[in-house]
Motif scaffolding. Structure first.
Motif, PDB file in Angstrom:
ATOM      1  N   SER A 241       0.831  -1.204   0.000  1.00  0.00           N
ATOM      2  CA  SER A 241       0.000   0.000   0.000  1.00  0.00           C
ATOM      3  C   SER A 241       0.867   1.257   0.000  1.00  0.00           C
ATOM      4  O   SER A 241       0.617   2.200  -0.764  1.00  0.00           O
ATOM      5  CB  SER A 241      -0.918  -0.009   1.231  1.00  0.00           C
ATOM      6  OG  SER A 241      -1.745   1.137   1.251  1.00  0.00           O
ATOM      7  N   VAL A 242       1.899   1.269   0.824  1.00  0.00           N
ATOM      8  CA  VAL A 242       2.817   2.414   0.890  1.00  0.00           C
ATOM      9  C   VAL A 242       3.560   2.585  -0.433  1.00  0.00           C
ATOM     10  O   VAL A 242       3.840   3.708  -0.869  1.00  0.00           O
ATOM     11  CB  VAL A 242       3.824   2.227   2.051  1.00  0.00           C
ATOM     12  CG1 VAL A 242       4.919   3.284   2.002  1.00  0.00           C
ATOM     13  CG2 VAL A 242       3.105   2.267   3.392  1.00  0.00           C
ATOM     14  N   ASN A 243       3.844   1.460  -1.096  1.00  0.00           N
ATOM     15  CA  ASN A 243       4.563   1.501  -2.371  1.00  0.00           C
ATOM     16  C   ASN A 243       3.671   1.968  -3.522  1.00  0.00           C
ATOM     17  O   ASN A 243       4.130   2.117  -4.654  1.00  0.00           O
ATOM     18  CB  ASN A 243       5.136   0.107  -2.687  1.00  0.00           C
ATOM     19  CG  ASN A 243       6.231   0.141  -3.732  1.00  0.00           C
ATOM     20  OD1 ASN A 243       7.156   0.940  -3.656  1.00  0.00           O
ATOM     21  ND2 ASN A 243       6.112  -0.725  -4.733  1.00  0.00           N
ATOM     22  N   GLY A 244       2.382   2.172  -3.248  1.00  0.00           N
ATOM     23  CA  GLY A 244       1.475   2.721  -4.255  1.00  0.00           C
ATOM     24  C   GLY A 244       0.852   1.704  -5.179  1.00  0.00           C
ATOM     25  O   GLY A 244       0.410   2.056  -6.286  1.00  0.00           O
ATOM     26  N   LEU A 245       0.760   0.443  -4.754  1.00  0.00           N
ATOM     27  CA  LEU A 245       0.143  -0.570  -5.609  1.00  0.00           C
ATOM     28  C   LEU A 245      -1.327  -0.252  -5.832  1.00  0.00           C
ATOM     29  O   LEU A 245      -2.059   0.104  -4.902  1.00  0.00           O
ATOM     30  CB  LEU A 245       0.278  -1.954  -4.953  1.00  0.00           C
ATOM     31  CG  LEU A 245      -0.347  -3.123  -5.726  1.00  0.00           C
ATOM     32  CD1 LEU A 245       0.384  -3.352  -7.047  1.00  0.00           C
ATOM     33  CD2 LEU A 245      -0.321  -4.404  -4.897  1.00  0.00           C
ATOM     34  N   ASP A 246      -1.764  -0.381  -7.076  1.00  0.00           N
ATOM     35  CA  ASP A 246      -3.156  -0.137  -7.435  1.00  0.00           C
ATOM     36  C   ASP A 246      -4.066  -1.084  -6.653  1.00  0.00           C
ATOM     37  O   ASP A 246      -3.910  -2.310  -6.716  1.00  0.00           O
ATOM     38  CB  ASP A 246      -3.341  -0.360  -8.940  1.00  0.00           C
ATOM     39  CG  ASP A 246      -4.777  -0.134  -9.394  1.00  0.00           C
ATOM     40  OD1 ASP A 246      -5.548   0.484  -8.639  1.00  0.00           O
ATOM     41  OD2 ASP A 246      -5.113  -0.569 -10.509  1.00  0.00           O
ATOM     42  N   SER A 247      -5.013  -0.518  -5.917  1.00  0.00           N
ATOM     43  CA  SER A 247      -5.894  -1.345  -5.085  1.00  0.00           C
ATOM     44  C   SER A 247      -7.273  -1.526  -5.708  1.00  0.00           C
ATOM     45  O   SER A 247      -8.249  -1.819  -5.023  1.00  0.00           O
ATOM     46  CB  SER A 247      -6.034  -0.728  -3.689  1.00  0.00           C
ATOM     47  OG  SER A 247      -6.495   0.606  -3.770  1.00  0.00           O
ATOM     48  N   SER A 248      -7.368  -1.339  -7.021  1.00  0.00           N
ATOM     49  CA  SER A 248      -8.641  -1.572  -7.712  1.00  0.00           C
ATOM     50  C   SER A 248      -8.967  -3.057  -7.705  1.00  0.00           C
ATOM     51  O   SER A 248      -8.079  -3.906  -7.822  1.00  0.00           O
ATOM     52  CB  SER A 248      -8.567  -1.065  -9.152  1.00  0.00           C
ATOM     53  OG  SER A 248      -8.306   0.318  -9.185  1.00  0.00           O
ATOM     54  N   LEU A 249     -10.258  -3.348  -7.573  1.00  0.00           N
ATOM     55  CA  LEU A 249     -10.698  -4.742  -7.524  1.00  0.00           C
ATOM     56  C   LEU A 249     -11.290  -5.122  -8.879  1.00  0.00           C
ATOM     57  O   LEU A 249     -12.345  -4.614  -9.277  1.00  0.00           O
ATOM     58  CB  LEU A 249     -11.739  -4.916  -6.413  1.00  0.00           C
ATOM     59  CG  LEU A 249     -12.103  -6.346  -6.030  1.00  0.00           C
ATOM     60  CD1 LEU A 249     -10.884  -7.076  -5.476  1.00  0.00           C
ATOM     61  CD2 LEU A 249     -13.234  -6.352  -5.014  1.00  0.00           C
ATOM     62  N   TYR A 250     -10.579  -5.995  -9.584  1.00  0.00           N
ATOM     63  CA  TYR A 250     -11.013  -6.402 -10.917  1.00  0.00           C
ATOM     64  C   TYR A 250     -11.735  -7.742 -10.873  1.00  0.00           C
ATOM     65  O   TYR A 250     -11.340  -8.650 -10.143  1.00  0.00           O
ATOM     66  CB  TYR A 250      -9.806  -6.513 -11.858  1.00  0.00           C
ATOM     67  CG  TYR A 250      -9.249  -5.175 -12.280  1.00  0.00           C
ATOM     68  CD1 TYR A 250      -9.605  -4.604 -13.496  1.00  0.00           C
ATOM     69  CD2 TYR A 250      -8.364  -4.476 -11.452  1.00  0.00           C
ATOM     70  CE1 TYR A 250      -9.101  -3.371 -13.886  1.00  0.00           C
ATOM     71  CE2 TYR A 250      -7.852  -3.233 -11.844  1.00  0.00           C
ATOM     72  CZ  TYR A 250      -8.228  -2.699 -13.057  1.00  0.00           C
ATOM     73  OH  TYR A 250      -7.734  -1.480 -13.439  1.00  0.00           O
ATOM     74  N   VAL A 251     -12.792  -7.824 -11.676  1.00  0.00           N
ATOM     75  CA  VAL A 251     -13.568  -9.059 -11.790  1.00  0.00           C
ATOM     76  C   VAL A 251     -13.230  -9.699 -13.126  1.00  0.00           C
ATOM     77  O   VAL A 251     -13.132  -9.007 -14.144  1.00  0.00           O
ATOM     78  CB  VAL A 251     -15.087  -8.764 -11.704  1.00  0.00           C
ATOM     79  CG1 VAL A 251     -15.903 -10.038 -11.935  1.00  0.00           C
ATOM     80  CG2 VAL A 251     -15.420  -8.155 -10.352  1.00  0.00           C
ATOM     81  N   PRO A 252     -13.024 -11.032 -13.155  1.00  0.00           N
ATOM     82  CA  PRO A 252     -12.679 -11.710 -14.413  1.00  0.00           C
ATOM     83  C   PRO A 252     -13.679 -11.402 -15.532  1.00  0.00           C
ATOM     84  O   PRO A 252     -14.892 -11.307 -15.276  1.00  0.00           O
ATOM     85  CB  PRO A 252     -12.720 -13.194 -14.025  1.00  0.00           C
ATOM     86  CG  PRO A 252     -12.465 -13.205 -12.557  1.00  0.00           C
ATOM     87  CD  PRO A 252     -13.079 -11.953 -12.020  1.00  0.00           C
ATOM     88  N   PHE A 253     -13.153 -11.240 -16.735  1.00  0.00           N
ATOM     89  CA  PHE A 253     -13.928 -11.021 -17.953  1.00  0.00           C
ATOM     90  C   PHE A 253     -14.597  -9.642 -18.014  1.00  0.00           C
ATOM     91  O   PHE A 253     -15.453  -9.405 -18.851  1.00  0.00           O
ATOM     92  CB  PHE A 253     -14.984 -12.131 -18.131  1.00  0.00           C
ATOM     93  CG  PHE A 253     -14.414 -13.520 -18.091  1.00  0.00           C
ATOM     94  CD1 PHE A 253     -13.694 -14.030 -19.162  1.00  0.00           C
ATOM     95  CD2 PHE A 253     -14.573 -14.314 -16.959  1.00  0.00           C
ATOM     96  CE1 PHE A 253     -13.149 -15.302 -19.119  1.00  0.00           C
ATOM     97  CE2 PHE A 253     -14.036 -15.598 -16.909  1.00  0.00           C
ATOM     98  CZ  PHE A 253     -13.314 -16.084 -17.988  1.00  0.00           C
ATOM     99  N   MET A 254     -14.202  -8.723 -17.119  1.00  0.00           N
ATOM    100  CA  MET A 254     -14.700  -7.349 -17.172  1.00  0.00           C
ATOM    101  C   MET A 254     -13.520  -6.397 -17.374  1.00  0.00           C
ATOM    102  O   MET A 254     -12.469  -6.576 -16.766  1.00  0.00           O
ATOM    103  CB  MET A 254     -15.454  -6.993 -15.891  1.00  0.00           C
ATOM    104  CG  MET A 254     -16.775  -7.720 -15.740  1.00  0.00           C
ATOM    105  SD  MET A 254     -17.669  -7.227 -14.230  1.00  0.00           S
ATOM    106  CE  MET A 254     -17.992  -5.500 -14.568  1.00  0.00           C
TER     107      MET A 254
END
Length: 354
Positions: free
Chosen positions: A143-156
């Motif tokens: 989180s501190v390193n700035g990793l994208d925290s978006s939650l992706y759903v398969p096939f979307m």
């Protein structure tokens, strides 16, 4: 280290991820395949055998099989990685910490089992606490390193949620992914090679996703979220895959060595880490279908017995259910491998079907 042959001496081939990944795979495989028989011989002389549960009488013939093989394949994966990766990469450092830290927790559990000569190692609360501490530490670092925290759903194509404004939520979610995956792989490790091949399949799929996430052109073409510098984890992952192939040489039925908790927790933690940095936390359910199936069987069995005083399966995890039904061990293992391969092919298809 190999990358520095390019940066300092100008040897071009060492700049390519794919070349260094191939080197890490073969170095890890050869090292593991060479060291493992030496370890097996040593472990037998020390009687470092896997204690067999009394609830599984069919496994009493495995009583003299040494355990803690996970220490060797984690060691060889780390050595091959250090030789092949750019060591100034934050994702690589955290990935190696995950692999070693979870492996050490498992090794402590294995050691207690061997000394006590019982199938139960450290207490569940202590084990959970140690796993929790490592999971929270790594999740916070991401989180501190700035990793994208978006939650992706398969096939979307677009993310379902964005947790960037709530770092505490993303840390809690990633911690849950770590804990769930490590325990799922640990539960699955009950037959010869049963956890090894699904782990290899999961790592191959996640390696593809991480490579794409770290490559600007591929991520743009496939509309996959770009994760700068994550591509270097491709090299670490192929090192672990190579080590697992070397381990499988001795772990296939009839097994000469078991991975133990040192291996299952280490691999489980690393699979979770790869899924997190490639935004595949949800797709991990499909990528690790066998681990999910095994864990669900335990949850359903316990839930049914506590609420209805009835069992759903003859025995849980579900691979023991089929054993009690009379299926040959090798048949169970290969069929579970087939399920793992097919589910990972479907997972990889999600790259284009979006």
């Amino acid at each position: 280290m190999l990358y520095y042959f390019y940066s300092h001496w100008g040897i071009n081939v060492f700049q390519y991820l794919t070349f260094r990944a191939g080197v890490s795979f073969f170095v890890a495989f050869v090292l593991c395949a060479f060291i493992m028989p030496i370890f097996i011989k040593w472990a037998k002389s020390k009687k470092a055998n896997q204690p067999i549960s009394n609830f599984v009488p069919a496994h009493q013939n495995k009583v003299n099989t040494p355990t803690m093989g996970g220490i060797i394949f984690i060691f060889t994966a780390v050595v091959a990685s250090v030789l092949s990766v750019k060591l100034d990469n934050t994702y690589v450092i955290l990935g190696l910490i995950v692999l070693v830290a979870f492996g050490l927790i498992g090794a402590r559990d294995d050691y207690i089992k061997i000394v006590a000569k019982k199938n139960s190692g450290m207490s569940a609360s202590v084990k959970f606490f140690l796993l929790f501490i490592v999971a929270v530490g790594v999740s916070t670092s991401l989180s501190v390193n700035g990793l994208d925290s978006s939650l992706y759903v398969p096939f979307m194509k677009k993310p379902l949620f964005y947790l960037g404004n709530y770092p505490g939520v993303s840390i809690a979610f990633w911690t849950l992914v770590f804990l769930a995956t490590t325990n799922a792989v640990n539960i699955t490790d009950g037959l010869d090679g049963l956890a090894t091949v699904p782990s290899i399949c999961a790592l191959i799929s996640l390696s593809v996703f991480v490579y794409i996430a770290g490559n600007a052109e591929f991520s743009r073409y496939l509309l996959w979220p770009r994760v700068v510098d994550a591509g270097e984890m491709f090299v670490v992952s192929t090192a672990l895959i190579g080590s697992l192939f070397g381990f499988l040489w001795y772990n296939c039925h009839p097994a000469q060595v078991f991975m133990g908790d040192s291996g299952s927790l280490g691999v489980g933690g690393f699979i979770a880490y790869m899924a997190i940095i490639s935004n595949n936390e949800i797709l991990l359910v499909l990528i690790g279908s066998i681990f999910v199936l095994e864990t669900l069987s335990v949850i359903l069995q316990i839930g049914s017995y506590k609420t209805r005083k009835k069992k759903i399966f003859l025995m849980a995890p579900i691979h023991h259910h089929f054993e009690v039904k009379g299926w040959a061990e090798n048949k169970i293992i290969v069929r579970f491998w087939i399920i793992a391969i097919l589910s990972n092919i479907i997972a990889l298809m999600s790259l284009k079907i979006r």
